[in-house]
Scaffold this active site. Structure first.
Site, PDB file in Angstrom:
ATOM      1  CG  ASP A  29      -2.021   1.009   1.148  1.00 14.13           C
ATOM      2  OD1 ASP A  29      -2.384   1.402   0.017  1.00 14.13           O
ATOM      3  OD2 ASP A  29      -2.514   1.435   2.206  1.00 14.13           O
ATOM      4  CD  GLU A  76     -13.389  -4.696  -0.637  1.00  7.60           C
ATOM      5  OE1 GLU A  76     -12.200  -5.073  -0.648  1.00  7.60           O
ATOM      6  OE2 GLU A  76     -14.348  -5.462  -0.383  1.00  7.60           O
ATOM      7  CG  ASN A  77      -7.961  -2.082  -4.801  1.00  6.12           C
ATOM      8  OD1 ASN A  77      -7.089  -2.917  -4.581  1.00  6.12           O
ATOM      9  ND2 ASN A  77      -8.146  -1.056  -3.983  1.00  6.12           N
TER      10      ASN A  77
END
Ligand code: IPE
Ligand code: IPE
Ligand code: MG
Length: 249
Positions: A29, A76-77
């Protein structure tokens, strides 16, 4: 030797090779923020992040990690702008095309975690090709989490268990932690011993929810494109200081 190399060497020496984490998971991330800090488009951060993937995969295999799971794209991306998603998919294709021979030569087995049937055609083909080509390798398993969500994984497992029960392939009384494991994307793999998240966020973001019951966590305040060999060694050294009690005393 230069100072930096010296630091890396001395960190490497501190690692107890008899107590390596079997399975290391990484939430890669901070690419977007890394780019933003440099007034670059987010994709530039993803590109630099891909360089770290190459580096860390090589380092992990070299020191003897058996399973490495990299969170590359979550369920979710898909919420992100189409342009960014396309950029990420393009990088995935580039990575696999550039690295597959090296991965294979280094005896690394590529596996996907997540529903790859929902990926665009080109990345899907490249991922399937990588899985097929490396399926008999056994130095290290590289799990690439793509369209992966921990909740989806558990729900999918539950559905498949119900189907097997319905078809008489499984007796409900046989369901336990071991048999449940066989319905997960990580079937036949040990749970992660160590989970690393750079970027400063202190959350799991739907990664390996079932598997991390007793995983040790290392969070770092640097962005993934800045995460180098030395940080990987530091995480392992940190892990080796932990007292894993699993509920015992
Ligand atoms: C991680 O970096 C890469 C993916 C999630 C695909 P981000 O793109 O999430 O970067 P930040 O968190 O916005 O900085
Ligand atoms: C987690 O990062 C997913 C990947 C690294 C692929 P995100 O950037 O998507 O997570 P949140 O939104 O910060 O929780
Ligand atoms: Mg992020």
């Amino acid at each position: 030797m230069e100072n930096k190399e010296k630091t890396i060497e001395s960190l490497k020496e501190k690692i107890d090779v008899s107590n390596l984490p079997n399975h290391v998971a990484i939430i890669m991330d901070g690419n977007g923020r890394w780019a933003k800090k440099r007034f670059l488009p987010r994709t530039a951060g993803h590109k630099e992040g891909m360089e770290r993937v190459k580096e860390i995969v090589e380092v992990a295999a070299k020191i003897g990690i058996k399973y490495l799971s990299l969170y590359a794209f979550s369920t979710e991306n898909w919420k992100r702008p189409e342009k960014e998603i396309n950029g990420l998919m393009k990088l995935l294709v580039q990575y696999l095309r550039a690295e597959l021979n090296t991965l294979h030569k280094n005896n690394i087995k590529v596996q996907a975690l997540g529903d790859i049937s929902k990926l665009p055609l080109l990345p899907r083909i490249e991922v399937e090709k990588a899985i097929e080509k490396t399926k008999n390798n056994d130095k290290m398993t590289l799990n690439i989490a793509l369209n992966y969500g921990g909740r989806d994984e558990i729900i999918e497992a539950t559905k498949n268990i119900l189907k097997d029960v319905e078809m008489g392939k499984m007796d409900i009384e046989e369901l336990n932690v071991n048999t449940f494991n066989k319905y997960l994307y990580t079937k036949n793999q040990p749970d992660p011993d160590l989970l690393i998240r750079p970027s400063g966020e202190l959350r799991i973001s739907n990664f390996l929810l079932y598997q991390i019951a007793y995983t040790e966590f290392c969070f770092y305040n640097i962005y993934w494109p800045d995460f180098r060999e030395e940080h990987f060694y530091r995480a392992i050294i940190d892990y080796q200081k932990r007292d894993r009690r699993y509920g015992g005393i």
